[in-house]
Design an enzyme around this catalytic site. Structure first.
Site, PDB file in Angstrom:
ATOM      1  N   CYS A 110      52.708  36.175  57.021  1.00 23.96           N
ATOM      2  CA  CYS A 110      54.069  35.759  56.444  1.00 23.96           C
ATOM      3  C   CYS A 110      53.464  35.090  54.986  1.00 23.96           C
ATOM      4  O   CYS A 110      52.779  35.343  54.272  1.00 23.96           O
ATOM      5  CB  CYS A 110      54.886  34.807  57.281  1.00 23.96           C
ATOM      6  SG  CYS A 110      54.083  33.173  57.471  1.00 23.96           S
ATOM      7  N   ASN A 126      52.250  30.633  56.093  1.00 25.87           N
ATOM      8  CA  ASN A 126      51.310  30.794  57.245  1.00 25.87           C
ATOM      9  C   ASN A 126      51.636  29.371  57.913  1.00 25.87           C
ATOM     10  O   ASN A 126      50.762  28.943  58.589  1.00 25.87           O
ATOM     11  CB  ASN A 126      49.879  30.924  56.856  1.00 25.87           C
ATOM     12  CG  ASN A 126      49.007  31.032  58.088  1.00 25.87           C
ATOM     13  OD1 ASN A 126      47.694  30.682  57.988  1.00 25.87           O
ATOM     14  ND2 ASN A 126      49.459  31.648  59.198  1.00 25.87           N
ATOM     15  N   CYS A 175      55.195  29.089  59.640  1.00 23.67           N
ATOM     16  CA  CYS A 175      56.178  29.316  60.745  1.00 23.67           C
ATOM     17  C   CYS A 175      56.148  30.637  61.433  1.00 23.67           C
ATOM     18  O   CYS A 175      55.856  30.505  62.603  1.00 23.67           O
ATOM     19  CB  CYS A 175      57.327  29.324  59.733  1.00 23.67           C
ATOM     20  SG  CYS A 175      57.970  27.720  59.010  1.00 23.67           S
ATOM     21  N   ARG A 176      56.473  31.692  60.554  1.00 22.03           N
ATOM     22  CA  ARG A 176      56.439  33.120  61.301  1.00 22.03           C
ATOM     23  C   ARG A 176      55.254  33.598  61.731  1.00 22.03           C
ATOM     24  O   ARG A 176      54.831  34.089  63.037  1.00 22.03           O
ATOM     25  CB  ARG A 176      57.380  34.105  60.589  1.00 22.03           C
ATOM     26  CG  ARG A 176      58.589  33.832  60.403  1.00 22.03           C
ATOM     27  CD  ARG A 176      59.227  34.680  58.910  1.00 22.03           C
ATOM     28  NE  ARG A 176      58.595  34.283  57.923  1.00 22.03           N
ATOM     29  CZ  ARG A 176      58.848  34.745  56.622  1.00 22.03           C
ATOM     30  NH1 ARG A 176      59.676  36.018  56.592  1.00 22.03           N
ATOM     31  NH2 ARG A 176      58.288  34.409  55.713  1.00 22.03           N
ATOM     32  N   SER A 177      54.116  33.703  60.948  1.00 21.83           N
ATOM     33  CA  SER A 177      52.658  34.295  61.373  1.00 21.83           C
ATOM     34  C   SER A 177      52.106  33.513  62.695  1.00 21.83           C
ATOM     35  O   SER A 177      51.451  33.971  63.467  1.00 21.83           O
ATOM     36  CB  SER A 177      51.916  34.755  60.077  1.00 21.83           C
ATOM     37  OG  SER A 177      51.553  33.772  59.453  1.00 21.83           O
ATOM     38  N   ASP A 184      63.104  34.574  57.260  1.00 23.37           N
ATOM     39  CA  ASP A 184      62.091  33.247  57.012  1.00 23.37           C
ATOM     40  C   ASP A 184      62.975  31.980  57.691  1.00 23.37           C
ATOM     41  O   ASP A 184      64.142  32.009  57.134  1.00 23.37           O
ATOM     42  CB  ASP A 184      62.048  33.309  55.566  1.00 23.37           C
ATOM     43  CG  ASP A 184      61.168  31.789  55.229  1.00 23.37           C
ATOM     44  OD1 ASP A 184      60.915  31.038  55.773  1.00 23.37           O
ATOM     45  OD2 ASP A 184      61.083  31.816  53.780  1.00 23.37           O
TER      46      ASP A 184
HETATM   47  P1  4NP Z   1      56.617  31.288  56.777  1.00 24.20           P
HETATM   48  O1  4NP Z   1      57.839  30.411  56.296  1.00 24.20           O
HETATM   49  O2  4NP Z   1      56.201  32.171  55.743  1.00 24.20           O
HETATM   50  O3  4NP Z   1      57.239  31.666  58.066  1.00 24.20           O
HETATM   51  O4  4NP Z   1      55.353  30.187  56.955  1.00 24.20           O
HETATM   52  C1  4NP Z   1      57.827  29.290  54.890  1.00 24.20           C
HETATM   53  C2  4NP Z   1      57.070  28.380  55.125  1.00 24.20           C
HETATM   54  C3  4NP Z   1      57.308  27.654  53.862  1.00 24.20           C
HETATM   55  C4  4NP Z   1      57.921  28.176  52.681  1.00 24.20           C
HETATM   56  C5  4NP Z   1      58.570  29.400  52.558  1.00 24.20           C
HETATM   57  C6  4NP Z   1      58.330  30.119  54.115  1.00 24.20           C
HETATM   58  N1  4NP Z   1      58.095  27.230  51.474  1.00 24.20           N
HETATM   59  O5  4NP Z   1      58.485  27.834  50.610  1.00 24.20           O
HETATM   60  O6  4NP Z   1      57.085  26.318  51.372  1.00 24.20           O
END
Ligand code: 4NP
Length: 175
Positions: A19, A22, A24-26, A141
């Site tokens: 993602c 790294n 939340c989703r992955s 997201d």
């Molecule tokens: P992920 O979610 O891509 O699923 O880990 C996010 C985590 C942090 C951010 C964006 C999306 N950020 O902007 O910090």
């Protein structure tokens, strides 16, 4: 059985979930897939073992544990992702993994740019590969969403990982 006919060793498939951050989703995708592997006798019958990892296309959160909201939502479903640590995708990943699954279109495009021409890994959108219907073939997201966003992520991942395991168990020679 997807064993090598020459030495009858069980095959290992290496999957990388990707993602943006790294956190939340992955990491959740890694946790969901690992739990499904542990639960599924079918995948064991196919003679395949799995090595699953996750990474982000961005560097913002390198070294951090998953977001506490992801840890909590996963924990409520019996999945422990608290030990994971964020890292960024690197070129070697395209040689070390069999599949690299992007959580959304934006990260799929970012991965395509990084993908070396001699890459071993098959690069795919997780939801496309698993044929799970959702807007834009993307796991949304959840970072700026409320709790519902984290539940939706887990619902989509549960369905996608189930479908991928089934696909591998029923068509191992194509994987
Ligand atoms: P992920 O979610 O891509 O699923 O880990 C996010 C985590 C942090 C951010 C964006 C999306 N950020 O902007 O910090």
């Amino acid at each position: 059985m997807p064993t090598d006919p020459n030495n009858e060793q069980p095959r290992q498939l290496r999957l990388l979930m990707v993602c943006l951050g790294n956190i939340c989703r992955s990491p959740s995708a890694q946790g969901v897939f690992e739990k499904k592997v542990a639960e599924h006798a079918a995948s064991q019958q196919a003679g395949i073992s799995y090595d699953i990892d996750s990474a982000g296309t961005a560097a913002f959160h390198i070294g951090k544990a998953p977001d506490r909201r992801s840890v909590s939502a996963a924990s409520n479903r019996g999945i422990d992702i608290s030990h994971q640590q964020a890292r960024q995708v690197e070129e070697d990943d395209f040689y070390n993994f069999d599949y690299i699954f992007a959580m959304d279109k934006q990260n799929f495009e970012a991965l395509k740019v990084l993908q070396p021409s001699s890459a071993k890994a098959t690069l795919a959108l997780l939801l496309d590969y698993a044929e799970v219907a959702h807007e834009d073939s993307s796991v949304p997201d959840p970072y700026y969403s409320g709790e519902q966003g984290f539940e939706l992520v887990l619902d989509l991942l549960d369905s996608a990982c189930e479908s991928i395991l089934l696909k591998i168990a029923t068509h191992p020679s194509e994987c």
